[in-house]
Design an enzyme around this catalytic site. Structure first.
Site, short mmCIF file in Angstrom:
data_model
loop_
_atom_site.label_atom_id
_atom_site.label_comp_id
_atom_site.label_asym_id
_atom_site.label_seq_id
_atom_site.Cartn_x
_atom_site.Cartn_y
_atom_site.Cartn_z
N TYR A 136 -51.31 38.37 3.36
CA TYR A 136 -50.90 39.39 3.53
C TYR A 136 -52.81 40.43 4.08
CZ TYR A 136 -47.03 38.39 1.53
OH TYR A 136 -44.86 38.73 1.62
N LYS A 203 -48.85 26.37 -5.19
CA LYS A 203 -48.42 24.91 -4.03
C LYS A 203 -50.33 24.99 -3.64
CE LYS A 203 -46.27 22.61 -1.90
NZ LYS A 203 -44.74 22.06 -1.95
#
Ligand code: NAP
Length: 379
Positions: A136, A203
């Site tokens: 972002y 992750k």
């Protein structure tokens, strides 16, 4: 004497006006009732997004930014961001300007909501999403540009990494500074709100030095709280553990009651918010808060859903409940509880907008404005 509380507000784009007009009176009434007439709201309407672009030729006018900075608080509807070209997200920009590094998204089932789960009452989690880093940051270069060629050359010549010449490039920065302050915020929040557990969602098996590091740093911070945090099941302490993101999505559907606070890097938190909202009726009931050390902005999880704009049909609950979060943040717990109970009662009476009605049997939807009036009557 009645004290006037001034609150900046941004109705937003698309369905922004529909949900704002259905919610405004609820907030006004609830503050009066919840403080026995001692406090009253005076709104300070501000422009942002497409409306600001039309009227002031700027997506985020200076007046909007200065006012939010001055009052340190605001409530807003969604703002449209076109996919692909054009401007970057105004929402993301707002979060970065005010350094609103924690996004708080409670996802709690309450009676009457439709759900694809057999036991939806088991869903009661708070998604905490890091709000300023990760992809972002918007550091990316389009395929074929001078910049992307420079990066590709750098990777090839200096790092021995060869990529196809028609590759677009994006950078995913996650810092120790950002992760540490976010995790501290989360642990303080968990202690203050007597929550049961914190699960880091990452992750890290694939993205070792970003999401993997996020996990490592979060554990390092957690170890600084030996009196409050435990890494094994404990009756007295907050359990701190982690799950790989793909597994987390499955866990939330199969065993939601095993989870409480989900500590997520930005993108995981974004994906997980909508998926969890689906378990308790959908985006129409998912509130949110963006909180920094100086400013807090409250807004629904959903976007501006332009196809429904002006139709008086979408669900204003996400904004109404974001208002409840705002009042709780301001220290008006009784006001927040009044709002939450009134929403719950309205939904339990089968008075729901199209998004919930279509998941229910023999329920006719009510309009956004009618839903707002029904909630206001039940305060
Ligand atoms: P969206 O506006 O969140 O809408 C996706 C779908 O969610 C809608 O089509 C609708 O589903 C459902 N939905 C959303 N709000 C609802 C409500 N209040 N009541 C009932 N159902 C609701 O996502 P999008 O269409 O992907 O994005 C539209 C624009 O919003 C984009 O420009 C995006 O960048 C922006 N956005 C802004 C924010 C923000 O301001 N914080 C957040 C996310 C996206 P059905 O079609 O199934 O009825």
């Amino acid at each position: 004497m009645t004290e006037i509380i001034k609150i900046p507000c941004i109705a937003g784009d698309g369905i922004g006006d529909d949900i704002w007009s259905a919610s405004r009176e609820i907030f006004e009434e609830a503050l009066i009732k919840g403080t026995a007439g001692q406090k009253k709201i005076k709104w300070i309407p501000l422009l942002a997004g497409l409306k600001a672009l039309e009227k002031e030729d700027k997506l985020l006018p200076d007046k909007t930014l200065e006012t939010v900075k001055e009052y340190k608080i605001a409530i807003k509807g969604p703002l449209t961001t076109p996919v692909g070209g054009g401007f970057r997200s105004v929402n993301v920009h707002l979060r970065q300007i005010f350094d609103l590094y924690t996004c708080v998204r409670p996802v709690r089932y309450f009676k009457g909501l439709p759900s694809p789960l057999k036991t939806p009452e088991k869903v009661d989690v708070i998604i905490l999403r890091e709000n300023t880093e990760d992809i972002y940051k918007g550091i990316e270069w389009k395929e074929g540009t001078e910049e992307s060629k420079m990066i590709l050359d750098f990777l090839k010549n200096k790092m021995n990494v060869s990529l196809s010449s028609d590759t677009g490039i994006g950078i995913k920065p996650i810092s120790k500074t950002g992760t540490v302050r976010f995790t501290k915020w989360a642990i303080d929040y968990a202690i203050k709100n007597k929550r049961r557990s914190i699960t880091v969602v990452h992750k890290g098996n694939i993205m070792k030095y970003t999401e993997g590091a996020f996990r490592e740093w979060a554990y390092e911070v957690a170890k600084e709280y030996p009196k409050a945090i435990s890494f094994e099941e404990s009756d007295e302490k907050i359990l701190f553990n982690d799950r790989i993101a793909d597994n987390m999505f499955m866990q939330m559907i199969l065993r939601p009651d095993e989870y409480d606070i989900l500590l997520c890097p930005n993108l995981n938190g974004d994906y997980l918010s909508d998926a969890c909202a689906a378990l308790i009726g959908g985006l129409g009931v998912a509130p949110g808060a963006n909180i920094g050390d100086n400013v807090a902005i409250f807004e629904p999880t959903h976007g501006s859903a332009p196809k429904y704009a002006g139709k008086d049909m979408v669900n204003p609950t996400s904004l109404i409940l974001s208002g409840a979060l705002m009042f709780r943040y301001m220290g008006f717990d009784a006001v927040a509880t009044l709002i939450e109970k009134a929403v719950e009662e309205t939904i339990q009476n089968g008075l729901v907008t199209y998004d919930l009605a279509r998941q229910m049997v023999d329920v006719k939807p009510v309009s956004s404005s009618r839903f707002g009036r029904e909630v206001a009557e039940r305060l």
